[in-house]
Write an enzyme that holds these catalytic residues in place. Structure first.
Site, PDB file in Angstrom:
ATOM      1  N   TYR A  10      23.686  35.968  -7.500  1.00  0.00           N
ATOM      2  CA  TYR A  10      24.524  36.707  -8.333  1.00  0.00           C
ATOM      3  C   TYR A  10      25.116  37.958  -7.752  1.00  0.00           C
ATOM      4  CZ  TYR A  10      21.893  34.317 -12.097  1.00  0.00           C
ATOM      5  OH  TYR A  10      21.241  33.523 -12.832  1.00  0.00           O
ATOM      6  N   TYR A  15      28.208  23.682 -15.525  1.00  0.00           N
ATOM      7  CA  TYR A  15      28.560  24.591 -14.172  1.00  0.00           C
ATOM      8  C   TYR A  15      27.625  23.888 -12.825  1.00  0.00           C
ATOM      9  CZ  TYR A  15      29.083  29.049 -11.584  1.00  0.00           C
ATOM     10  OH  TYR A  15      29.384  29.972 -10.645  1.00  0.00           O
TER      11      TYR A  15
HETATM   12  N1  LIG Z   1      29.953  36.146 -10.081  1.00  0.00           N
HETATM   13  C1  LIG Z   1      28.911  35.656  -9.521  1.00  0.00           C
HETATM   14  O1  LIG Z   1      27.800  36.149  -9.556  1.00  0.00           O
HETATM   15  C2  LIG Z   1      29.402  34.097  -9.023  1.00  0.00           C
HETATM   16  C3  LIG Z   1      28.006  33.697  -8.386  1.00  0.00           C
HETATM   17  C4  LIG Z   1      28.180  32.577  -7.852  1.00  0.00           C
HETATM   18  C5  LIG Z   1      29.489  31.820  -7.815  1.00  0.00           C
HETATM   19  N2  LIG Z   1      30.413  32.248  -8.498  1.00  0.00           N
HETATM   20  C6  LIG Z   1      31.647  31.729  -8.130  1.00  0.00           C
HETATM   21  O2  LIG Z   1      32.762  32.517  -7.381  1.00  0.00           O
HETATM   22  C7  LIG Z   1      34.073  32.435  -7.963  1.00  0.00           C
HETATM   23  C8  LIG Z   1      34.842  33.614  -8.558  1.00  0.00           C
HETATM   24  O3  LIG Z   1      33.735  34.266  -9.579  1.00  0.00           O
HETATM   25  P1  LIG Z   1      34.008  35.550 -10.226  1.00  0.00           P
HETATM   26  O4  LIG Z   1      32.735  36.036 -10.654  1.00  0.00           O
HETATM   27  O5  LIG Z   1      34.724  36.335  -9.261  1.00  0.00           O
HETATM   28  O6  LIG Z   1      34.878  35.396 -11.563  1.00  0.00           O
HETATM   29  P2  LIG Z   1      36.068  36.337 -12.542  1.00  0.00           P
HETATM   30  O7  LIG Z   1      35.579  37.801 -12.186  1.00  0.00           O
HETATM   31  O8  LIG Z   1      35.883  35.795 -13.717  1.00  0.00           O
HETATM   32  O9  LIG Z   1      37.434  35.791 -11.832  1.00  0.00           O
HETATM   33  C9  LIG Z   1      37.865  34.470 -12.066  1.00  0.00           C
HETATM   34  C10 LIG Z   1      39.234  34.340 -11.456  1.00  0.00           C
HETATM   35  O10 LIG Z   1      39.624  32.983 -11.406  1.00  0.00           O
HETATM   36  C11 LIG Z   1      40.832  32.756 -12.299  1.00  0.00           C
HETATM   37  N3  LIG Z   1      40.801  31.559 -12.926  1.00  0.00           N
HETATM   38  C12 LIG Z   1      39.966  31.079 -14.071  1.00  0.00           C
HETATM   39  N4  LIG Z   1      40.282  29.752 -14.286  1.00  0.00           N
HETATM   40  C13 LIG Z   1      41.543  29.509 -13.597  1.00  0.00           C
HETATM   41  C14 LIG Z   1      42.067  28.547 -13.569  1.00  0.00           C
HETATM   42  N5  LIG Z   1      42.115  27.316 -14.479  1.00  0.00           N
HETATM   43  N6  LIG Z   1      43.448  28.370 -12.686  1.00  0.00           N
HETATM   44  C15 LIG Z   1      43.444  29.397 -11.820  1.00  0.00           C
HETATM   45  N7  LIG Z   1      42.798  30.653 -11.870  1.00  0.00           N
HETATM   46  C16 LIG Z   1      41.615  30.401 -12.544  1.00  0.00           C
HETATM   47  C17 LIG Z   1      40.792  33.937 -13.083  1.00  0.00           C
HETATM   48  O11 LIG Z   1      42.317  34.175 -13.421  1.00  0.00           O
HETATM   49  P3  LIG Z   1      42.515  35.324 -14.738  1.00  0.00           P
HETATM   50  O12 LIG Z   1      41.970  36.678 -14.208  1.00  0.00           O
HETATM   51  O13 LIG Z   1      43.935  35.022 -15.029  1.00  0.00           O
HETATM   52  O14 LIG Z   1      41.644  34.757 -15.840  1.00  0.00           O
HETATM   53  C18 LIG Z   1      40.267  35.094 -12.051  1.00  0.00           C
HETATM   54  O15 LIG Z   1      41.367  35.476 -11.167  1.00  0.00           O
HETATM   55  C19 LIG Z   1      34.024  31.267  -9.297  1.00  0.00           C
HETATM   56  O16 LIG Z   1      34.040  29.999  -8.876  1.00  0.00           O
HETATM   57  C20 LIG Z   1      32.334  31.296  -9.685  1.00  0.00           C
HETATM   58  O17 LIG Z   1      31.875  30.273 -10.245  1.00  0.00           O
HETATM   59  C21 LIG Z   1      30.415  33.698  -8.812  1.00  0.00           C
END
Ligand SMILES: NC(=O)c1ccc[n+]([C@@H]2O[C@H](COP(=O)([O-])OP(=O)(O)OC[C@H]3O[C@@H](n4cnc5c(N)ncnc54)[C@H](OP(=O)(O)O)[C@@H]3O)[C@@H](O)[C@H]2O)c1
Length: 241
Positions: free
Chosen positions: A179, A147
């Site tokens: 986070y 990651y």
């Molecule tokens: N949450 C955090 O604290 C955090 C911190 C730093 C960075 N981020 C980054 O922010 C972004 C969003 O994170 P999140 O926490 O909101 O994630 P999440 O709640 O797990 O949601 C992920 C989303 O991405 C979609 N997705 C995953 N794999 C995919 C693929 N191969 N093709 C198309 N869509 C895909 C999922 O679709 P489905 O619903 O169909 O599964 C979902 O809509 C990510 O890039 C993550 O790395 C998050």
């Protein structure tokens, strides 16, 4: 005519907040997702934002999916590369599959989505590409070599492509959230969150998805035309570059 914005992973978590914020700001929004039909349909019913299913780790799926979005809404001016996954493991236990899935989605996904849209943005002399990287791409995180490598790669992608887009009025920027309270973070055991993660965040709380979404809305706007190749950290003071 309102501009069209496409948000990958736009139906859940941070992406859902981004889709809603862009819609409220007046953009026509398409929200992509990978496979969770139930969440996507519920999101569409609740917000009225059109959802489109494809896997960003496949170049051809992106080409086909983007064609459907453009047919429905018109040329895409704003791309938010937000879709991302984790497949955490200590490096000595990490499988080639765990490495490959994260690189294909979190890093190659940016190429797969941006490349088919780039020509149109150049032709129209306008574009906004906003990549959601991570604090762990900036500082590295044990258990997340895959990651961290992908998210650091997103920053290199952003800086290089920004230089290519500048003369065509296309900006390319990255946001590094710390986070944020989404399912991805809620999957972390409560004890680990309370005892190990929250004490590292000077503001003393998780971020809200809407706090990331508001940065996206600004970067998408005409007001942000002089900002390109930048990385904006939003991490509650946890890490300074
Ligand atoms: N949450 C955090 O604290 C955090 C911190 C730093 C960075 N981020 C980054 O922010 C972004 C969003 O994170 P999140 O926490 O909101 O994630 P999440 O709640 O797990 O949601 C992920 C989303 O991405 C979609 N997705 C995953 N794999 C995919 C693929 N191969 N093709 C198309 N869509 C895909 C999922 O679709 P489905 O619903 O169909 O599964 C979902 O809509 C990510 O890039 C993550 O790395 C998050």
């Amino acid at each position: 005519m309102s501009r069209v914005a496409l948000v990958t992973g736009g139906t859940r978590g941070i992406g859902a907040a981004i889709s809603v914020a862009l819609s409220k700001a007046g953009y026509k929004v398409a929200a992509n997702y990978a496979g969770n039909d139930e969440k996507a349909k519920a999101f569409e019913a609740e917000t009225g934002i059109a959802v489109f299913k494809w896997d960003v780790s496949s170049y051809q799926a992106c080409v086909d999916g983007i064609a459907k979005v453009q047919e429905a809404l018109g040329p895409v001016d704003i791309l938010v590369n937000n879709a991302g996954i984790t497949r955490d493991a200590m490096f000595h236990k990490m499988t080639p599959e765990q490495w490959g899935e994260v690189i294909s989605t979190n890093l190659s996904g940016l190429f797969n989505m941006t490349h088919p849209l780039w020509g149109g943005m150049r032709d129209r002399s306008f574009g906004r590409v906003i990549n959601i990287s991570s604090i762990n791409g900036q500082k590295g995180q044990m258990g997340q070599v895959n990651y961290s490598a992908a998210k650091a790669g997103d920053l290199g992608f952003t800086k290089a492509l920004a230089q290519e887009g500048a003369a065509k009025n296309i900006t390319v920027n990255a946001i590094c959230p710390g986070y944020i309270a989404t399912e991805m973070v809620r999957a972390i055991p409560e004890k680990v969150l309370a005892e190990r993660i929250l004490p590292q965040i000077p503001v003393g709380r998780l971020g809200e998805p809407e706090e990331i979404a508001r940065i996206v809305v600004f970067l998408a706007s005409d007001d942000a035309g002089f900002i390109t190749g930048s990385t904006i950290s939003a991490n509650g003071g946890q890490f300074f570059v």
